[in-house]
Enzyme design. Structure first.
Site, PDB file in Angstrom:
ATOM      1  CE  LYS A  31       6.645   5.437   5.181  1.00 55.22           C
ATOM      2  NZ  LYS A  31       6.570   6.621   5.787  1.00 55.22           N
ATOM      3  CE1 TYR A  38      -0.411   3.522   9.122  1.00 56.48           C
ATOM      4  CE2 TYR A  38      -1.226   4.853   7.987  1.00 56.48           C
ATOM      5  CZ  TYR A  38      -1.086   5.291   9.275  1.00 56.48           C
ATOM      6  OH  TYR A  38       0.274   5.631   9.689  1.00 56.48           O
ATOM      7  CB  CYS A  65      37.114  18.786  21.986  1.00 55.34           C
ATOM      8  SG  CYS A  65      37.683  19.413  23.590  1.00 55.34           S
ATOM      9  CB  CYS A 104      34.950  20.129  26.274  1.00 53.62           C
ATOM     10  SG  CYS A 104      34.310  21.135  24.613  1.00 53.62           S
ATOM     11  CD  GLU A 120      -0.814  -0.379   3.578  1.00 55.17           C
ATOM     12  OE1 GLU A 120      -0.797  -1.636   3.688  1.00 55.17           O
ATOM     13  OE2 GLU A 120      -1.156   0.431   4.685  1.00 55.17           O
ATOM     14  CG  ASP A 165       5.666  12.768   3.548  1.00 57.97           C
ATOM     15  OD1 ASP A 165       5.361  12.355   4.757  1.00 57.97           O
ATOM     16  OD2 ASP A 165       6.064  13.373   3.381  1.00 57.97           O
ATOM     17  CB  CYS A 179      37.218  22.105  21.018  1.00 57.93           C
ATOM     18  SG  CYS A 179      35.957  22.285  21.728  1.00 57.93           S
ATOM     19  CB  CYS A 220      36.840  23.871  25.893  1.00 61.64           C
ATOM     20  SG  CYS A 220      37.459  22.164  25.216  1.00 61.64           S
ATOM     21  CE  LYS A 278      10.622   5.954   3.722  1.00 62.46           C
ATOM     22  NZ  LYS A 278      11.398   7.699   4.382  1.00 62.46           N
TER      23      LYS A 278
HETATM   24  S1  IVH Z   1       2.467   1.223   9.084  1.00 65.15           S
HETATM   25  C1  IVH Z   1       3.577  -1.392  12.572  1.00 65.15           C
HETATM   26  N1  IVH Z   1       1.393   1.647   6.627  1.00 65.15           N
HETATM   27  O1  IVH Z   1       5.393   6.097   8.228  1.00 65.15           O
HETATM   28  C2  IVH Z   1       2.498  -0.489  11.655  1.00 65.15           C
HETATM   29  N2  IVH Z   1       2.505   3.509   8.516  1.00 65.15           N
HETATM   30  O2  IVH Z   1       7.524   5.373   9.171  1.00 65.15           O
HETATM   31  C3  IVH Z   1       3.423   0.570  11.421  1.00 65.15           C
HETATM   32  N3  IVH Z   1       2.688   6.168   7.366  1.00 65.15           N
HETATM   33  O3  IVH Z   1       4.480   5.893  12.058  1.00 65.15           O
HETATM   34  C4  IVH Z   1       2.349   1.445  10.793  1.00 65.15           C
HETATM   35  N4  IVH Z   1       1.370   5.042   5.382  1.00 65.15           N
HETATM   36  O4  IVH Z   1       2.749   7.150  10.596  1.00 65.15           O
HETATM   37  C5  IVH Z   1       1.779   1.996   7.474  1.00 65.15           C
HETATM   38  N5  IVH Z   1       0.299   2.728   4.971  1.00 65.15           N
HETATM   39  C6  IVH Z   1       0.463   2.707   5.456  1.00 65.15           C
HETATM   40  C7  IVH Z   1       1.978   3.990   6.249  1.00 65.15           C
HETATM   41  C8  IVH Z   1       2.690   4.438   7.350  1.00 65.15           C
HETATM   42  C9  IVH Z   1       2.207   5.927   6.346  1.00 65.15           C
HETATM   43  C10 IVH Z   1       3.486   6.679   8.532  1.00 65.15           C
HETATM   44  C11 IVH Z   1       3.069   6.477  10.051  1.00 65.15           C
HETATM   45  C12 IVH Z   1       4.027   5.663  10.803  1.00 65.15           C
HETATM   46  C13 IVH Z   1       5.446   5.985   9.335  1.00 65.15           C
HETATM   47  C14 IVH Z   1       6.536   5.092   9.985  1.00 65.15           C
END
Ligand code: IVH
Length: 711
Positions: free
Chosen positions: A134, A243, A460, A466, A132, A136, A436, A439, A331
């Site tokens: 991710k 999710y 240092c 320090c 799925e 942001d 440094c 200090c 990513k």
């Molecule tokens: S699963 C164990 N699913 O990504 C479950 N996270 O980098 C943990 N996030 O803190 C999260 N889309 O804020 C999951 N489809 C998705 C997501 C997702 C965004 C974020 C979430 C998490 C962060 C981790």
């Protein structure tokens, strides 16, 4: 890493002349007012909470010293301007996890292979994973009791978040009530985000109104959720995708996929792109497809997430350091941007390392404004890598250079290239300081006997004198994994150090209420709370105590190994002190601990070989008593026992067995000795089984193990 920079070196309040105090109070009043304006009215903070608090503390310290200079417009006279702690804290019933990262196909195959190995899946058995996008945004947890939304919280540090229920209620995507028949307790988790269209419209309105704009959808969503007035949140259109889940009184499904579909049926938006995959190839195809669709989705995503579909397998895989073993974030490729490097500054860390930091003209890279990039060390600036190889084709980095900045995942931005054509005439090679900046002590590059070369890090040599090192060590001492004293965080320690209330760790335990009276932000109750929290920490588990000392290479894991092996601080100290005096057997004992090697043994020895460390330990131990390390699960029948697994195991893999035993508080060893308490032997066990017999160690089979631990 130290936040203090050479240019804002602070003079002790005691040393200020009256004229300097007047000037500094004026500057602080102006600076704090500007931050307040940006924070409260514009939701565009430009400093961290810690830095902001440090300014207010400084203001208060100067005012306490020069009471006749307090300005009519002093920040100390304004109320309610405390950015942190504005919301009630919420402890999550089930921790909110984060995700490990994969950056390429090989990382993804490794992830899947690791999962299969851990579960001991036969080659011909399929493994379903969900894939799925991710999102942001920022994660939130919604708690429903008897079908009614009762609480909504931010993730916070994963254990504790902020109660933002009123703000979450303004989000149209979040149902106030769930349909009849849902479990009694339901915690739904997901991402709060802002769409591109809403962000653009909001920015157009804002430009009209104030002539300013927000930076990116993610920060704007985060700011909106943390508004004290829900009416303001409501003006900033937010959305939600579900999710995941937290506490559930009943689990209505057996797989990730079905669970998410269920959340959809209950009225939560779920990402329509989510699908089930059966192979690495399918996962990679999903990644490419999603990356192609990225620009047209209408909201920001920064990768895709893969999760093992079967919930029973998720359970078996468990969690390592706040990340589930059953999920990974894949990513998208790093994003790059061009900007100008305005200056190079040096930060001094806890171990005295001088780290150069590039101060950049702010630039947005992949949705985040970047202003700093690590330059690692002096060779890196010169264009030389860790093994002496050229980096950036050997181009050095200079102030004034136009550079290419890259941000990959959550890593610190890197300077990947320098555009020589744009180098200003007269730009000078950077000369790395030999002293440094904090200090004035010599900063040296040690000879590394392992590589036969100079260390790439310049350190240092000021040690205890320090201030930067001292503050960083104190911050470490009170960190979450070490002393973790409520109300005594990094920023308070820094302020207390500056005002000479705390110079060494032991000083913390000699703080008295009178010493805090009259400080900005400290009222009778908060002083009482802090003193009480300190009192509570006079007893601390041995492993945390060892960890807190800040010995090089001794993090949480090594501290546990030492604590487990020696059992008491006296025993560790005696062995390490003997080792430092040249006793080979003592050194061999430390070196020989399972999981500890020569580097760690050397660091421990060095630490105990320093007279000033021994003196501080004496002072500290007058105040604090280390207590035996708490087993992970103190009441389990194997807690505190040393267990050896041998032979082939059928119901679990070796890794799984080890993880399980450790979770139950046992120590897992690879060899049988007189210290072994229990051997779990499967078919084919050989010499270890024999040795156990000779030593009279209890031997059980795998089924008996499960019976014993209740699995
Ligand atoms: S699963 C164990 N699913 O990504 C479950 N996270 O980098 C943990 N996030 O803190 C999260 N889309 O804020 C999951 N489809 C998705 C997501 C997702 C965004 C974020 C979430 C998490 C962060 C981790």
């Amino acid at each position: 890493m130290a936040k203090r920079r050479s240019k804002d070196k602070v003079k002790a309040v005691d040393d200020l002349t009256e004229n300097e105090a007047v000037a500094e109070l004026a500057r602080l009043a102006e600076e704090i007012a500007a931050h307040d304006q940006r924070y409260y009215q514009e939701d565009r903070p430009s400093v961290s909470d810690a830095d902001y608090d440090a300014l207010r503390q400084r203001n208060a310290a100067i005012e306490a010293h020069f009471p006749h200079l307090v300005r009519a417009d002093s920040p100390s006279k304004r109320v309610g301007a405390k950015p942190s702690g504005r919301f009630k804290k919420v402890r999550h019933a089930v921790p909110m996890l984060s995700l490990g990262n994969a950056f390429n196909e090989a990382n993804v195959s490794d992830f899947v292979a690791r999962v299969r190995r851990f579960l001991k899946l036969p080659e011909d058995e399929g493994l379903a994973l969900t894939a799925e996008p991710k999102i942001d945004g920022l994660s939130a947890s919604l708690r429903y009791e008897s079908g009614v939304l009762v609480q909504g919280a931010t993730r916070g540090d994963g254990t504790e978040g902020e109660d933002v229920t009123a703000n979450l209620r303004t989000i149209g995507d979040i149902p106030e009530r769930l349909p009849k028949g849902v479990p009694d307790i339901v915690e739904v988790r997901g991402e709060v985000y802002m769409t591109h269209a809403d962000f653009a419209a909001l920015n157009a309105r804002e430009a009209e109104r104030s002539g300013r704009t927000f930076v990116n959808p993610r920060n704007t969503a985060a700011g909106a959720l943390r508004q004290l007035d829900p009416a303001i949140t409501a003006e900033r259109p937010l959305h939600f995708f579900a999710y995941a889940w937290g506490e559930m009184s009943v689990m209505p499904a057996e797989t990730q996929f079905e669970m998410v579909q269920r959340l959809g049926a209950w009225g939560f938006p779920i990402d329509p792109r989510m699908r089930r995959c059966m192979s690495v190839e399918e996962l990679i195809a999903f990644h490419s497809e999603t990356e192609e669709a990225r620009a047209s989705l209408g909201y920001d995503i920064d990768g895709v997430v893969y999760k093992v579909d079967r919930l029973d397998l998720q359970e078996r895989l468990g969690i390592v350091s706040r990340e589930p073993r059953w999920a990974v974030a894949h990513k998208f490729a790093a994003e790059k941007a061009t900007t100008v490097l305005e200056a190079i500054e040096i930060q001094v860390g806890r171990t005295g390392a001088l780290t150069p930091v590039a101060k950049l003209r702010p630039v947005t890279v992949g949705g985040v404004v970047v202003q700093n990039a690590s330059l690692h060390n002096e060779d890196y600036i010169k264009g030389i890598g860790n093994d002496g190889e050229p980096i950036r084709d050997g181009k050095d980095v200079r102030a004034g250079d136009t550079v290419i900045v890259q941000r990959a995942g959550d890593v610190i931005p890197q300077i990947v290239d320098v555009i020589l054509d744009k180098r200003p005439r007269g730009a000078k090679r950077y000369v790395f300081p030999q002293k440094c900046p904090e200090c004035g002590s010599d900063a040296v590059r040690e000879h590394n006997p392992k590589t036969g070369r100079e260390d790439s890090v310049r350190r240092c040599t000021g040690g205890l004198i320090c201030p930067a090192q001292a503050v960083e060590r104190l911050r470490y001492f009170v960190g979450r994994d070490t002393f973790d004293i409520e109300g005594l965080g990094a920023k308070q320690v820094e302020a207390f150090y500056r005002d000479s209330l705390i110079k060494h760790p032991s000083d913390i335990f000699r703080l008295k209420a009178e010493m805090l009276e009259g400080r900005e932000g400290y009222k009778e109750t908060s002083i009482g709370n802090l003193i009480r929290a300190i009192e509570e920490r006079r007893q601390i588990e041995l492993n945390r105590f060892i960890h807190a000392l800040g010995i090089r290479h001794i993090g949480e894991i090594n501290a546990r190994l030492l604590a487990r092996h020696f059992g008491s601080f006296e025993a560790l100290r005696a062995a390490a002190t003997r080792a430092a005096a040249g006793d080979e057997d003592a050194l061999a004992e430390i070196d020989g601990i399972d999981g500890v090697g020569p580097v760690v043994a050397e660091a421990v020895t060095q630490f105990f070989g320093e007279a000033h460390n021994q003196e501080e330990l004496d002072r500290l131990l007058d105040e604090v008593t280390p207590t035996p390390m708490e087993a992970v699960a103190g009441d389990s029948p194997v807690a505190g026992k040393t267990v050896v697994f041998t032979g082939s195991l059928e119901r679990m893999t070796r890794d799984e067995a080890k993880a399980m035993a450790e979770r139950l508080g046992a120590k897992v060893s690879g060899s049988v000795s007189a210290k072994t308490d229990l051997v779990v032997a499967g078919p084919g066990a050989g010499s270890k089984l024999k040795k156990a017999g000779e030593l009279g160690v209890e031997v059980i089979d795998e089924d008996a193990w499960f019976e014993r631990v209740g699995g």
